[in-house]
Design an enzyme around this catalytic site. Sequence first.
Site, PDB file in Angstrom:
ATOM      1  CB  SER A  39       7.591   2.452  -7.045  1.00 17.90           C
ATOM      2  OG  SER A  39       7.335   2.547  -8.415  1.00 17.90           O
ATOM      3  CB  THR A 137       2.226  -1.731  -7.768  1.00 14.78           C
ATOM      4  OG1 THR A 137       2.386  -1.608  -6.374  1.00 14.78           O
ATOM      5  CG2 THR A 137       2.152  -3.199  -8.131  1.00 14.78           C
ATOM      6  CB  THR A 155       5.382  -3.065  -5.556  1.00  9.52           C
ATOM      7  OG1 THR A 155       5.545  -1.738  -5.045  1.00  9.52           O
ATOM      8  CG2 THR A 155       4.930  -3.954  -4.406  1.00  9.52           C
ATOM      9  NE  ARG A 165       3.370  -1.854   3.506  1.00 11.27           N
ATOM     10  CZ  ARG A 165       3.048  -1.691   2.223  1.00 11.27           C
ATOM     11  NH1 ARG A 165       3.841  -2.146   1.283  1.00 11.27           N
ATOM     12  NH2 ARG A 165       1.933  -1.094   1.880  1.00 11.27           N
ATOM     13  CB  VAL A 166       3.824  -8.158   3.663  1.00 14.49           C
ATOM     14  CG1 VAL A 166       3.231  -8.768   2.404  1.00 14.49           C
ATOM     15  CG2 VAL A 166       5.086  -8.909   4.074  1.00 14.49           C
ATOM     16  N   GLY A 167       2.883  -5.531   1.719  1.00 15.59           N
ATOM     17  CA  GLY A 167       1.737  -4.809   1.171  1.00 15.59           C
ATOM     18  C   GLY A 167       0.734  -5.753   0.530  1.00 15.59           C
ATOM     19  CB  THR A 188      -1.190   0.549  -8.187  1.00 16.38           C
ATOM     20  OG1 THR A 188      -0.115   1.314  -7.651  1.00 16.38           O
ATOM     21  CG2 THR A 188      -2.076   1.426  -9.032  1.00 16.38           C
ATOM     22  N   GLY A 189      -1.711   1.461  -5.231  1.00 17.10           N
ATOM     23  CA  GLY A 189      -2.207   2.368  -4.198  1.00 17.10           C
ATOM     24  C   GLY A 189      -1.733   1.864  -2.858  1.00 17.10           C
TER      25      GLY A 189
HETATM   26  N1  ASP Z   1       0.367  -1.312  -3.374  1.00 12.58           N
HETATM   27  C1  ASP Z   1       1.764  -1.084  -3.124  1.00 12.58           C
HETATM   28  C2  ASP Z   1       2.059  -1.364  -1.679  1.00 12.58           C
HETATM   29  O1  ASP Z   1       1.327  -0.932  -0.822  1.00 12.58           O
HETATM   30  C3  ASP Z   1       2.239   0.263  -3.471  1.00 12.58           C
HETATM   31  C4  ASP Z   1       1.594   0.933  -4.635  1.00 12.58           C
HETATM   32  O2  ASP Z   1       1.039   0.274  -5.496  1.00 12.58           O
HETATM   33  O3  ASP Z   1       1.610   2.168  -4.726  1.00 12.58           O
HETATM   34  O4  ASP Z   1       3.048  -1.989  -1.400  1.00 12.58           O
END
Ligand code: ASP
Length: 226
Positions: A39, A137, A155, A165-167, A188-189
């Site tokens: 990840s 992340t 991440t 796609r941008v998180g 994170t999430g």
């Molecule tokens: N927050 C990250 C994203 O959506 C992924 C994660 O932290 O699980 O890109």
Amino acid sequence: PFGKPANEQSLKVFQEGGSLLDAVERGIHVAEADVSNASVGLGGIPNSEGVVQLDACIMDGEGHRAGSVAALEDILHPISVARRIMDDSKHVMLAGDGARQFALAKGFASTELLTEEREAEWKKWRNDNHPPDNHDTIALLGLDGNHHIVGGCSTSGWGYKLPGRVGDSPIIGSGLYVDNQIGAAGATGLGENVMRHCTSFLAVEYMRQGLHPEEACVEAIRRAIA
Ligand code: ASP
């Protein structure tokens, strides 16, 4: 589990005289270079087209300086590119090919980030088309004895995401926020949930209002799920 070696490396760099920025950056390098970690960085899960696109940012509580990269391809250490954007450019954020060109111009090597293992999994995913649910992340925060805080996060984002796609992770205030006078937060999430609520900024603002860090996180999450 990948956070522990990253934190240990970070502490080592700091104890050996590195700056807080060096400590955070080089701690995150550990997770970015770890192929077993699906990840972050090298060996991260690719997007739906089989291309690894990375998000990262770094923030220095001193002056609220920040740098970030979004949907960056072919570069092993996006956290370091984010730092170069912060240190060597007038900008905070670069995305896509512009970020890649900036990194190459600064001497970063072009690196294939898709490992054989992830490629095989991606091909299987493409054939079965089963819903992906794999993401994580690293968000690493450093605090020294002078109330100086630095944070960084990195991440590969949501596995098999749409290209481009941008998180939340490279968005200052969403995936990370640092304020020397108050504190810092990293997230994170699922980024789509985090970025709609500026969750890291919100957690820091709750601390500014007097909440304990844990309560601040709980309140920020409560706002996001409301
Ligand atoms: N927050 C990250 C994203 O959506 C992924 C994660 O932290 O699980 O890109």
